[in-house]
Design a protein around this motif. Sequence first.
Motif, short mmCIF file in Angstrom:
data_model
loop_
_atom_site.label_atom_id
_atom_site.label_comp_id
_atom_site.label_asym_id
_atom_site.label_seq_id
_atom_site.Cartn_x
_atom_site.Cartn_y
_atom_site.Cartn_z
N THR A 1 -3.06 0.70 -6.29
CA THR A 1 -2.18 0.68 -5.02
C THR A 1 -3.30 1.28 -3.97
OG1 THR A 1 -0.48 1.56 -6.51
CG2 THR A 1 -0.52 0.99 -3.70
N PRO A 2 -3.47 -0.01 -3.06
CA PRO A 2 -4.64 0.48 -1.95
C PRO A 2 -3.31 1.71 -1.04
CG PRO A 2 -3.95 -1.44 -1.58
CD PRO A 2 -2.94 -1.36 -2.73
N ILE A 3 -4.99 2.65 -1.08
CA ILE A 3 -4.61 4.17 -0.04
C ILE A 3 -4.46 4.22 1.01
CG2 ILE A 3 -4.47 6.64 -0.26
CD1 ILE A 3 -3.26 5.01 -2.84
N TYR A 4 -4.14 4.33 2.30
CA TYR A 4 -4.29 3.66 3.49
C TYR A 4 -3.58 5.56 3.92
CZ TYR A 4 -4.26 -1.61 3.74
OH TYR A 4 -3.81 -1.95 3.10
N GLY A 5 -4.68 6.16 5.45
CA GLY A 5 -4.04 7.50 5.86
C GLY A 5 -4.17 7.04 7.46
N LEU A 6 -3.29 8.06 7.97
CA LEU A 6 -2.90 8.20 9.44
C LEU A 6 -2.57 9.40 9.79
CD1 LEU A 6 -0.47 5.17 11.36
CD2 LEU A 6 -0.55 8.01 11.33
N GLY A 7 -3.24 9.70 11.05
CA GLY A 7 -3.05 11.35 11.20
C GLY A 7 -3.98 11.72 13.54
N TYR A 8 -2.59 12.24 14.01
CA TYR A 8 -2.59 12.10 14.74
C TYR A 8 -2.77 13.75 15.28
CZ TYR A 8 -1.05 13.62 19.74
OH TYR A 8 -1.26 13.57 20.45
N SER A 9 -4.24 13.61 16.24
CA SER A 9 -4.18 15.46 16.93
C SER A 9 -4.97 16.13 14.95
CB SER A 9 -3.25 15.75 17.31
OG SER A 9 -4.16 16.54 17.93
N ASN A 10 -4.17 17.23 14.74
CA ASN A 10 -4.29 18.19 13.77
C ASN A 10 -4.26 17.62 12.27
OD1 ASN A 10 -2.81 20.80 12.09
ND2 ASN A 10 -5.24 21.07 12.56
N GLY A 11 -3.51 16.45 12.10
CA GLY A 11 -3.48 15.80 11.00
C GLY A 11 -3.91 14.67 11.29
N ALA A 12 -4.69 13.96 12.37
CA ALA A 12 -6.08 13.20 11.96
C ALA A 12 -7.59 13.95 11.62
CB ALA A 12 -6.80 12.71 13.67
N PRO B 1 0.68 -1.23 0.37
CA PRO B 1 -0.07 0.29 0.31
C PRO B 1 1.00 1.27 0.19
CG PRO B 1 -0.12 -0.65 2.10
CD PRO B 1 1.29 -1.35 1.14
N LEU B 2 -0.41 2.09 -0.13
CA LEU B 2 0.99 3.19 0.09
C LEU B 2 0.08 4.97 0.84
CD1 LEU B 2 2.58 5.89 -1.37
CD2 LEU B 2 0.33 6.32 -2.29
N VAL B 3 0.83 4.70 1.85
CA VAL B 3 0.46 5.13 3.90
C VAL B 3 0.72 6.62 3.19
CG1 VAL B 3 0.37 5.25 5.99
CG2 VAL B 3 0.54 2.78 4.88
N PHE B 4 -0.35 7.97 3.30
CA PHE B 4 -0.59 9.17 3.55
C PHE B 4 -0.72 9.40 4.94
CE2 PHE B 4 -1.61 9.18 -0.34
CZ PHE B 4 -1.37 10.20 -1.01
N THR B 5 1.06 9.77 5.87
CA THR B 5 0.71 10.74 7.71
C THR B 5 0.39 12.56 7.61
OG1 THR B 5 2.79 10.76 7.46
CG2 THR B 5 2.35 8.29 7.14
N ARG C 1 -8.80 2.85 3.73
CA ARG C 1 -9.30 2.88 5.17
C ARG C 1 -7.92 3.74 5.80
NH1 ARG C 1 -7.30 -2.89 6.87
NH2 ARG C 1 -8.56 -3.54 5.20
N ALA C 2 -8.70 4.18 7.59
CA ALA C 2 -7.87 5.45 7.62
C ALA C 2 -7.44 4.98 9.00
CB ALA C 2 -8.96 6.82 6.81
N VAL C 3 -6.73 5.92 9.63
CA VAL C 3 -6.79 5.63 11.32
C VAL C 3 -6.96 7.44 11.91
CG1 VAL C 3 -5.20 5.03 13.44
CG2 VAL C 3 -5.08 3.88 10.95
N LEU C 4 -7.92 7.61 12.68
CA LEU C 4 -7.64 9.11 13.28
C LEU C 4 -7.48 9.04 14.45
CD1 LEU C 4 -11.46 9.59 11.68
CD2 LEU C 4 -9.46 10.29 10.90
N MET C 5 -6.27 9.50 15.09
CA MET C 5 -5.73 9.45 16.20
C MET C 5 -5.73 10.45 17.12
SD MET C 5 -2.11 7.43 15.14
CE MET C 5 -1.38 7.67 16.55
N HIS C 6 -7.05 10.39 17.67
CA HIS C 6 -7.08 11.91 19.17
C HIS C 6 -7.62 12.69 17.79
CE1 HIS C 6 -5.22 10.20 22.18
NE2 HIS C 6 -4.70 9.57 21.38
N PRO C 7 -9.23 12.99 17.71
CA PRO C 7 -8.89 13.69 16.46
C PRO C 7 -10.41 14.39 16.87
CG PRO C 7 -10.94 11.53 16.28
CD PRO C 7 -9.59 11.51 16.92
N LEU C 8 -10.57 16.15 16.78
CA LEU C 8 -11.04 16.75 17.80
C LEU C 8 -11.89 17.21 15.46
CD1 LEU C 8 -12.74 18.16 19.47
CD2 LEU C 8 -10.22 19.76 19.14
#
Length: 202
Positions: free
Chosen positions: A96-107, A18-22, A123-130
């Motif tokens: 290519t599978p596309i994944y996203g991972l963000g933390y706080s402001n990045g989420a 996959p290709l992961v955007f962080t 698929r996407a990972v939202l860590m501590h989103p607001l």
Amino acid sequence: MSRDSYQHFARTPAAGAPLVFTFHGTGGDEHQFTGLVHQILPQAGIVSPRGDVSEHGANRFFRRTGEGVYDMADLALRTRKMTDFIRAHKAENPDTPIYGLGYSNGANILASVLFDAPKLFDRAVLMHPLIPWTPAPNPALRGRKILVTAGRRDPICPLPLTEALASYLEGQGAAVERVLHDGGHEVRQPEIDAITAFLADG
């Protein structure tokens, strides 16, 4: 050119990976999560933009007027810019599978892109989103795989707003996993374990 509209780290994925955007948190940079992604998915490609908004010298992806108070016009502008950036890199990696991972402001910027263009990510990972507003209904979120992680005592991202976001996503038909720990805004090992399982289950 959209693919270079942010200063960013980029690594090409191996065949079939996959290709992961962080997306980093406030004050982070494009290297904040590259090591974690490499540890979880050694063959994955990575595209990691650096936020182009400065808040007293700290990198962010959009402006705010106070803690938890967003400049919504700026967020809309930055979301369109980020969406174009992601699309440009996705176009260079067809099938290519596309994944996203963000933390706080990045989420938060990742979530905002998901609201507008859900099909960019598998698929996407939202860590501590607001997300302090209720997004508009979006049936295109149906089937998106999303992991939401948070601290039950997070003073920056209150648990009720985290739960409201997860409930909204579920209401749109997304496949949502929730992982909570008993701490605050910090990232803890249960989150890392959940992210590892979520991203590696490709």
